[in-house]
Design a protein around this motif. Structure first.
Motif, short mmCIF file in Angstrom:
data_model
loop_
_atom_site.label_atom_id
_atom_site.label_comp_id
_atom_site.label_asym_id
_atom_site.label_seq_id
_atom_site.Cartn_x
_atom_site.Cartn_y
_atom_site.Cartn_z
N GLY A 22 0.87 -1.17 0.00
CA GLY A 22 0.00 0.00 0.00
C GLY A 22 0.90 1.22 0.00
N GLU A 23 0.56 2.17 0.84
CA GLU A 23 1.40 3.36 0.94
C GLU A 23 2.64 3.04 1.76
OE1 GLU A 23 1.10 8.00 2.53
OE2 GLU A 23 -0.68 6.70 2.46
N ASP A 24 3.83 3.33 1.22
CA ASP A 24 5.08 3.04 1.92
C ASP A 24 5.18 3.84 3.22
OD1 ASP A 24 5.81 1.34 -0.04
OD2 ASP A 24 7.34 2.62 -0.94
N VAL A 25 5.77 3.19 4.23
CA VAL A 25 6.04 3.87 5.49
C VAL A 25 7.37 4.61 5.37
CG1 VAL A 25 6.46 3.57 7.96
CG2 VAL A 25 4.81 2.08 6.78
N ARG A 26 7.36 5.90 5.58
CA ARG A 26 8.57 6.71 5.45
C ARG A 26 9.41 6.57 6.72
NH1 ARG A 26 8.05 10.44 1.28
NH2 ARG A 26 9.55 11.86 2.24
N ILE A 27 10.67 6.22 6.54
CA ILE A 27 11.59 6.00 7.65
C ILE A 27 12.84 6.86 7.44
CG2 ILE A 27 13.00 4.32 8.89
CD1 ILE A 27 10.06 3.77 9.23
N SER A 28 13.13 7.71 8.41
CA SER A 28 14.35 8.53 8.33
C SER A 28 15.51 7.80 8.99
CB SER A 28 14.13 9.89 9.00
OG SER A 28 13.84 9.74 10.38
N VAL A 29 16.64 7.82 8.32
CA VAL A 29 17.84 7.13 8.81
C VAL A 29 19.02 8.11 8.78
CG1 VAL A 29 19.40 5.17 8.54
CG2 VAL A 29 16.99 4.95 7.85
N ALA A 30 19.71 8.25 9.90
CA ALA A 30 20.95 9.02 9.95
C ALA A 30 22.10 8.04 10.11
CB ALA A 30 20.93 10.01 11.11
N ALA A 31 23.11 8.18 9.28
CA ALA A 31 24.25 7.26 9.35
C ALA A 31 25.55 8.04 9.31
CB ALA A 31 24.20 6.26 8.19
N GLU A 32 26.54 7.53 10.03
CA GLU A 32 27.86 8.14 9.99
C GLU A 32 28.30 8.27 8.53
OE1 GLU A 32 30.50 10.02 12.44
OE2 GLU A 32 28.87 8.77 13.19
N PRO A 33 28.87 9.41 8.14
CA PRO A 33 29.16 9.64 6.71
C PRO A 33 29.95 8.53 6.03
CG PRO A 33 29.38 11.69 7.90
CD PRO A 33 29.13 10.63 8.94
N ASP A 34 30.91 7.90 6.73
CA ASP A 34 31.73 6.89 6.04
C ASP A 34 30.97 5.59 5.77
OD1 ASP A 34 31.61 6.31 8.72
OD2 ASP A 34 33.72 5.78 8.94
N ILE A 35 29.87 5.35 6.47
CA ILE A 35 29.10 4.12 6.25
C ILE A 35 27.78 4.41 5.55
CG2 ILE A 35 27.75 4.15 8.41
CD1 ILE A 35 29.56 1.04 7.07
N GLU A 53 14.84 7.13 3.92
CA GLU A 53 15.55 8.35 3.57
C GLU A 53 16.84 8.39 4.37
OE1 GLU A 53 12.81 11.46 4.46
OE2 GLU A 53 11.45 10.96 2.82
N VAL A 54 17.94 8.02 3.74
CA VAL A 54 19.22 7.90 4.43
C VAL A 54 20.03 9.18 4.26
CG1 VAL A 54 21.38 6.59 4.63
CG2 VAL A 54 19.23 5.41 4.04
N ALA A 55 20.47 9.75 5.37
CA ALA A 55 21.25 10.99 5.33
C ALA A 55 22.57 10.78 6.06
CB ALA A 55 20.48 12.13 5.98
N PRO A 56 23.69 11.25 5.47
CA PRO A 56 24.98 11.16 6.18
C PRO A 56 25.04 12.24 7.27
CG PRO A 56 25.27 12.23 4.06
CD PRO A 56 23.84 11.82 4.12
N VAL A 57 25.13 11.80 8.52
CA VAL A 57 25.15 12.73 9.66
C VAL A 57 26.18 12.23 10.67
CG1 VAL A 57 23.83 13.84 11.50
CG2 VAL A 57 22.69 13.21 9.35
N SER A 58 27.15 13.06 11.00
CA SER A 58 28.14 12.66 12.00
C SER A 58 27.52 12.68 13.39
CB SER A 58 29.34 13.60 11.97
OG SER A 58 28.98 14.88 12.46
N SER A 59 28.13 11.96 14.31
CA SER A 59 27.65 11.94 15.70
C SER A 59 27.67 13.33 16.30
CB SER A 59 28.52 10.99 16.53
OG SER A 59 28.43 9.67 16.04
N ALA A 60 28.70 14.11 15.97
CA ALA A 60 28.80 15.47 16.51
C ALA A 60 27.66 16.33 16.00
CB ALA A 60 30.14 16.08 16.13
N ASP A 61 27.33 16.19 14.70
CA ASP A 61 26.24 16.99 14.13
C ASP A 61 24.89 16.58 14.72
OD1 ASP A 61 27.95 18.47 12.57
OD2 ASP A 61 27.64 17.26 10.76
N TRP A 76 19.26 5.21 13.64
CA TRP A 76 20.58 5.85 13.65
C TRP A 76 21.66 4.78 13.55
CZ3 TRP A 76 23.51 8.02 18.45
CH2 TRP A 76 24.63 8.76 18.02
N VAL A 77 22.66 5.04 12.73
CA VAL A 77 23.84 4.19 12.62
C VAL A 77 25.06 5.05 12.96
CG1 VAL A 77 25.21 2.64 11.19
CG2 VAL A 77 22.74 2.82 10.81
N PRO A 78 25.44 5.14 14.24
CA PRO A 78 26.64 5.88 14.63
C PRO A 78 27.87 5.03 14.36
CG PRO A 78 25.67 4.91 16.57
CD PRO A 78 24.77 4.54 15.42
#
Length: 520
Positions: A22-35, A53-61, A76-78
C-alpha cells in the motif's frame, strides 16, 4: 470469504510480500558519513513496504541537532556503541539496538618517517606532533583515549602516564582547532611531510590504495585497538511509531546477509562485523579488542579530556640565582643554559591560544626593590609583539636569562606576587597556573619565614577562582620539599627534573594531573 481475502491482502501489503504494498512507510535514517553509502544500499535492497531516507550525519552533528531541540531520526547508525550510549543518556531515552554491528574497522596509527613506541597506546599517544581530531566530537579521535583507558583498567599502563599523554595531545594544535582537519587531510599531511596521525584502518588502506608508493605505514600498538562497530538502533522519539520503525530496522538488519552488501564493504576497506582481518594483509591484521568496561571510568576520562583541552594561562617563574650558573655534569652547559635550550624547544608544544608570561627571580634579576623581573608579559602566544608574535618575544626573552644569573633566591615573595598577578587576571575559560622552575630553597635574606609565607598563600587561594602552582625542582634536595608544599596548598603538583631534558616530560605530567585522571 471476502473479509478473509481483505485481511490477507492487508497483511501482504504491510509486509511487502509478493509485490503487494500500500502506501510506503517513510523512515528517516541518519548514518555516519563513512558508512552512509552502504546503509543506503541496504535500504534499497531491504524487504517490506518502507521508504528509507538515508542521510549522512556525524555523531557530533546529531548531538548539535539535539541541543537545538531538533527531532531524532527514526533509525541511527553511529560509528560506535559509545556514541549511541552517550546520546541515549543525553536525551534520556533508551535506544533499541537491533544489530550490534553492520561493519567494523579498528582505529590505528598511520605514519611515515616517524619513530613511535608501539608497546601501548599510552606510549604511542606521547609521540611528538601526533595528529588527531577532537575526542569530544569524533569517534575516531576518542578511540585511542578509550584504548589507553582500557590499558589502565587492565593494569597495562598507569593513570599518571595516561594523564601526561592526554595533556600533550589536548594542548596540541590540531585537536584544539574549532574544526580539526578531516582524516584524509591529516593522512595527506603525513604522506607529504612525514609524521603520524590517528585514523581508521579503512581510511589508511584507501589512502595507500590511492598512493601505493607513498611509504605510508599502518600499525596498532601491541595491546590491541578499539574497533568502530556501526550499530543499528531504533531512535525514534514517537512511541506510537516504535513498532513500525523496529520492523524497518529489522528489514535493514536482514539485508546485511546479502553478498552484495558484504562485497561492497570489502571493496571499501571495511571489515565485516566479525572483525576478521582484511584480505591480502591490507590492514593491521589480527588485533585484540580493547574495551573500557567501567562506564564511570569511560565518562570520567572523556570529561577529563574536556578539562585538559582548555587553553593554558601560565606565568613561568625561572630561578636565576647564582647556583643556576653551575655546570651540568657531562655537558659544556650551565644549568640555566640547558634550561633555556629545553624551554625554547618546549615552547613549540604550546598552541597559539595559550597565554604565557616569564619572570626571572633571583638576586641579579630583581628590579625596583622586587626580587624578580618581568622578562615577558603574560599574553596569548599569537598576540602581536614588538617584533612578530608574542611567541617570538618569549624566545628572545628566554635567551636573556643567562645574563641575569647571580645572587640568592627569594622564592616566597616571588610566588606571592606572581599568584596575585595571575589571580587578578583570572580567566574562567582557561587553566590559570604558575610554573616555578628552581634548583633550591628560599636562600635569600627575607622578612618572611616559611610558616608565614604558607599562611599568606593559603589566604590568597580562592576555590571559585583556582590558580594552581606547578613546581619543578632541578635537584632532588631539600628545596623540592618547599616547592612541594607550595603546590599542595594551591592544588597543583610538584616534580623533580634531574636533567633539563626531563622538564618537558614532567610539565606534561603536571598538566595531566589537573583534577586527577580516573583511576589514579
Amino acid at each position: 470469504m471476502v473479509l478473509l481475502a481483505g485481511l490477507v491482502l492487508t497483511g501482504l501489503s504491510r509486509a511487502g510480500v509478493g509485490g503487494f504494498c500500500g502506501e510506503d512507510v517513510r523512515i528517516s535514517v541518519a548514518a555516519e558519513p563513512d558508512i552512509a553509502a552502504h546503509v543506503d544500499a541496504l535500504a534499497r535492497g531491504a524487504d517490506g513496504c518502507y521508504s528509507f531516507e538515508v542521510a549522512p550525519v556525524s555523531s557530533a552533528d546529531l548531538s548539535a541537532r539535539i541541543a537545538s531541540r531538533e527531532a531524532l531520526p527514526d533509525i541511527w547508525v553511529p560509528d560506535s556503541a559509545v556514541r549511541l550510549a552517550q546520546l541515549s543518556q543525553d536525551v534520556q531515552i533508551p535506544f533499541d539496538t537491533v544489530l550490534n554491528s553492520l561493519a567494523s574497522t579498528p582505529v590505528v596509527i598511520a605514519f611515515r618517517d616517524t619513530r613511535i613506541d608501539m608497546s601501548t597506546w599510552t606510549t604511542a599517544l606521547a609521540t611528538p606532533g601526533l595528529m588527531m581530531g577532537d575526542p569530544v566530537r569524533s569517534g575516531i579521535a576518542d578511540a585511542p583515549i578509550l584504548a589507553a583507558t582500557s590499558e589502565v583498567e587492565n593494569m597495562r599502563s598507569t593513570p599518571e602516564s595516561l594523564g601526561a599523554s592526554m595533556a600533550m595531545l589536548a594542548q596540541g594544535q590540531v585537536s584544539r582547532m574549532e574544526a580539526p582537519p578531516a582524516s584524509r587531510e591529516m593522512l595527506d599531511r603525513v604522506i607529504s611531510g612525514g609524521g603520524a596521525t590517528i585514523v581508521t584502518e579503512r581510511e589508511a588502506v584507501l589512502s595507500r590504495r590511492d598512493a601505493p608508493g607513498s611509504g605510508l605505514e599502518i600499525a596498532a600498538p601491541d595491546t590491541g585497538a578499539v574497533f568502530l562497530g556501526y550499530p543499528l538502533a531504533v531512535t525514534t522519539q514517537d512511541p506510537t511509531r516504535r513498532a513500525e520503525v523496529a520492523g524497518a530496522a529489522e528489514a535493514l538488519r536482514d539485508a546485511t546477509a546479502s553478498s552484495e552488501f558484504l562485497d561492497g564493504l570489502s571493496s571499501d576497506g571495511f571489515r565485516t562485523a566479525d572483525r576478521a582481518p582484511l584480505a591480502d594483509g591490507a590492514g593491521v591484521g589480527e588485533a585484540e579488542v580493547l574495551i573500557v568496561r567501567d562506564p564511570n571510568r569511560l565518562h570520567g576520562t572523556l570529561q577529563r579530556w574536556r578539562l585538559l583541552a582548555m587553553p593554558a594561562r601560565s606565568l613561568v617563574l625561572v630561578d636565576t640565582s647564582g647556583s643556576m650558573g653551575f655546570g651540568v655534569p657531562g655537558t659544556d652547559r650551565t644549568r640555566i643554559e640547558a634550561l633555556v635550550a629545553t624551554a625554547t624547544a618546549g615552547l613549540a608544544q604550546f598552541p597559539d591560544d595559550a597565554a604565557l608570561g616569564l619572570w626571572a627571580f633571583g638576586g641579579a634579576a630583581g628590579r625596583n626593590s622586587a626580587p624578580y623581573a618581568e622578562v615577558a608579559a603574560l599574553e596569548r602566544l599569537d598576540a602581536a609583539g614588538a617584533v612578530g608574535s608574542h611567541r617570538e618575544t618569549l624566545v628572545d626573552a628566554l635567551a636573556t636569562l643567562p645574563g641575569l644569573v647571580g645572587g640568592g633566591t627569594d622564592l616566597y615573595r616571588s610566588v606571592l606576587d606572581a599568584y596575585a598577578v595571575v589571580r587578578s587576571g583570572y580567566d574562567p575559560n582557561m587553566i590559570n597556573s604558575i610554573i616555578v622552575i628552581s634548583d633550591g630553597a628560599d636562600d635569600a635574606t627575607s622578612d618572611l619565614g616559611e610558616g608565614e609565607f604558607l599562611a599568606r598563600l593559603r589566604e590568597m587561594v580562592t576555590p571559585s577562582r583556582p590558580v594552581i602552582v606547578v613546581s619543578i625542582s632541578l635537584l632532588d634536595d631539600t628545596g623540592s620539599g618547599t616547592l612541594a608544599e607550595i603546590s599542595r596548598v594551591t592544588g597543583g603538583s610538584t616534580h623533580v627534573a634531574r636533567t633539563p631534558d626531563e622538564i618537558v616530560r614532567v610539565f606534561a605530567d603536571a598538566v595531566g594531573r589537573r583534577g586527577g585522571i580516573p583511576g589514579a
